[in-house]
Design an enzyme around this catalytic site. Structure first.
Site, PDB file in Angstrom:
ATOM      1  N   CYS A  66       0.765  -1.177   0.001  1.00 53.44           N
ATOM      2  CA  CYS A  66       0.087  -0.013   0.049  1.00 53.44           C
ATOM      3  C   CYS A  66       0.621   1.274  -0.058  1.00 53.44           C
ATOM      4  CB  CYS A  66      -0.956   0.132   0.979  1.00 53.44           C
ATOM      5  SG  CYS A  66      -2.125   1.393   1.109  1.00 53.44           S
ATOM      6  N   CYS A  88      -5.501   2.052  -5.573  1.00 51.82           N
ATOM      7  CA  CYS A  88      -5.309   2.953  -4.518  1.00 51.82           C
ATOM      8  C   CYS A  88      -6.138   3.988  -4.256  1.00 51.82           C
ATOM      9  CB  CYS A  88      -4.009   3.498  -4.555  1.00 51.82           C
ATOM     10  SG  CYS A  88      -3.323   4.648  -3.355  1.00 51.82           S
TER      11      CYS A  88
END
Length: 449
Positions: A211, A389
């Site tokens: 991430c 994302c």
């Protein structure tokens, strides 16, 4: 159907209505039902022994989906953790949208198929020549097919002076560390925002990380909390990244630069955090021009990350391009030297793709390719590097960013649900409320989108 949107035309984006969302949901449900029916009718009988190392999102989802393709198989999942951690929820803990541990932690039995053997242990040795793995508990387990999805190790030890015991104390925070760290970070961010002013520092480490948008999400959220108090001018925000850019996709990078310029967030590129002094409240960074030391009142530390020791020091590791990561073909996810070994999730040596969304799109590829091998065929399913994302901007707004190996914007949905360059309330709702149900479907082995 995947449709590229490199040249974004806002006028062409379908307006979002409740009717459109319902129609899309019905369509996805139908696709899932058709897919499930096809799997059930075309299952292959096999006595294959499949070992999956790692019971996170990728490993659990794959174990469950394999039962859609193969009948009679034996699946063993090896993982030392007795619970499932919804790691994408860590930024929502920082936002205050999630408020306690139970929002991100679930019992493994919530997702496990009763046919799966769960071994609460960790692999310490890989023996691909013998088709075996050895566990910390001393068991030697044989397999016909091996999938390695052991995730990444948080390397706080690579930052001098950084001790995980410091997290949550004296202005040092790191939402990556634990659910408790995420909860503590929210409280600390509010306390910082309501102080008389100060300097906030945020870091992004060198190398691949899971991430990669989270360090920027944390920056945006804390800055938002400060702005909400009406005393933004009394605070300074600095973001230090080891990269030469904020985000790898140029159009997204440019958009974030624009937002940060408006919000007065300073970014420092090609600066790698090497040391932290909790007593002096200073952080030291290495750069091409030497070292830089800066003071802070609030610091969010994102540690370097690497595959776990048993993977990076094994015969399965890549010794060239992606050193220490599992050496796989970036499309088929099959190991380059051992045909009955596959990789999935964060520990694979691929150019991008260390997100839950990437794991979701890898699961059907690995399941299909293992099935191909079982039936004597060549693996042909390919993963295109899909990554998502949701870039949180504040509590209430986000931008949904999707891309793949082309490093260009794209969408995995049947239509463009939300403009990826718009500071959108819908994108926030998707991040806060809609992504988790899709994630849970993935854990149960269903990946319709």
């Amino acid at each position: 159907m995947t449709r590229g949107i490199a040249n974004i035309d806002r006028e062409a984006i379908m307006p979002i209505t409740r009717r459109n969302l319902i129609k899309t949901g019905v369509g996805l449900g139908a696709l899932g039902a058709v897919g499930l029916g096809y799997w059930e009718l075309s299952k292959v009988d096999s006595k294959a022994r499949i070992v999956i190392v790692g019971g996170g999102a990728a490993g659990t989802g794959l174990a469950n989906q394999l039962y859609h393709f193969l009948d009679g198989i034996s699946i063993t999942v090896i993982d030392p953790r007795p619970y499932h951690w919804y790691q994408p929820g860590q930024t929502l803990l920082l936002a205050g949208s999630y408020q306690d541990r139970d929002d991100v932690i679930s019992a493994n039995k919530t997702y496990l198929d009763s046919r799966t053997r769960w071994l609460q242990d960790s692999v310490v040795e890989y023996r691909p020549q013998q088709n075996q793995v050895v566990t910390a508990g001393g068991q030697t387990i044989a397999y016909d097919y091996l999938v390695v999805g052991a995730g990444l190790e948080l390397r706080y030890d690579m930052i001098e002076g950084m001790d995980t015991k410091l997290i949550g104390k004296d202005g040092i925070h790191s939402i990556y560390f634990s659910p408790e760290a995420g909860i503590a970070s929210h409280k600390a961010a509010l306390d910082f925002a309501n102080s008389k002013g100060g300097k906030a520092v945020f870091t992004r480490p060198q190398g691949a990380m899971k991430c990669a948008g989270a360090p920027m999400k944390a920056t945006n959220l804390v800055e938002y909390f400060v702005r909400e108090t009406g005393h933004r001018d009394d605070f300074q925000f600095d973001y230090f990244t080891s990269e030469g850019h904020l985000f790898a996709v140029k159009v997204f990078n440019n958009k974030l630069e624009e937002i940060w310029q408006q919000r007065g967030i300073n970014d420092h590129r090609q600066h790698t955090l090497t040391a932290i002094d909790s007593a002096a409240k200073t952080a030291t960074f290495a750069s091409a021009n030497g070292t830089t030391t800066t003071e802070w009142d609030f610091i969010h530390v994102v540690p370097p990350m690497s595959p776990v020791k048993s993977v990076r020091e094994s015969e399965l590791a890549d010794n060239n391009t992606f050193k220490g990561y599992l050496e796989v073909d970036q499309y088929t996810m099959q190991h380059k030297r051992f045909a009955n070994v596959f990789g999935i999730g964060d520990n694979v040596g691929t150019p991008i793709g260390k997100t839950a969304a990437s794991a979701k799109s890898q699961i059907p590829v690995v399941a299909s390719n293992i099935t191909a091998l079982v039936t004597g065929k060549e693996p042909t399913a390919k993963w295109g590097g899909y990554t998502s994302c949701p870039m949180i901007l504040d509590v209430g707004h986000a931008m949904l960013w999707e891309f793949d190996y082309t490093i260009e914007p794209m969408t995995a949905l049947p239509f463009q649900v939300v403009d990826p360059l718009a500071e959108s309330k819908l994108a926030w709702v998707m991040e806060k409320s809609m992504i988790r149900p899709v994630y849970d479907l993935m854990l149960h082995g269903y990946t319709p989108i």
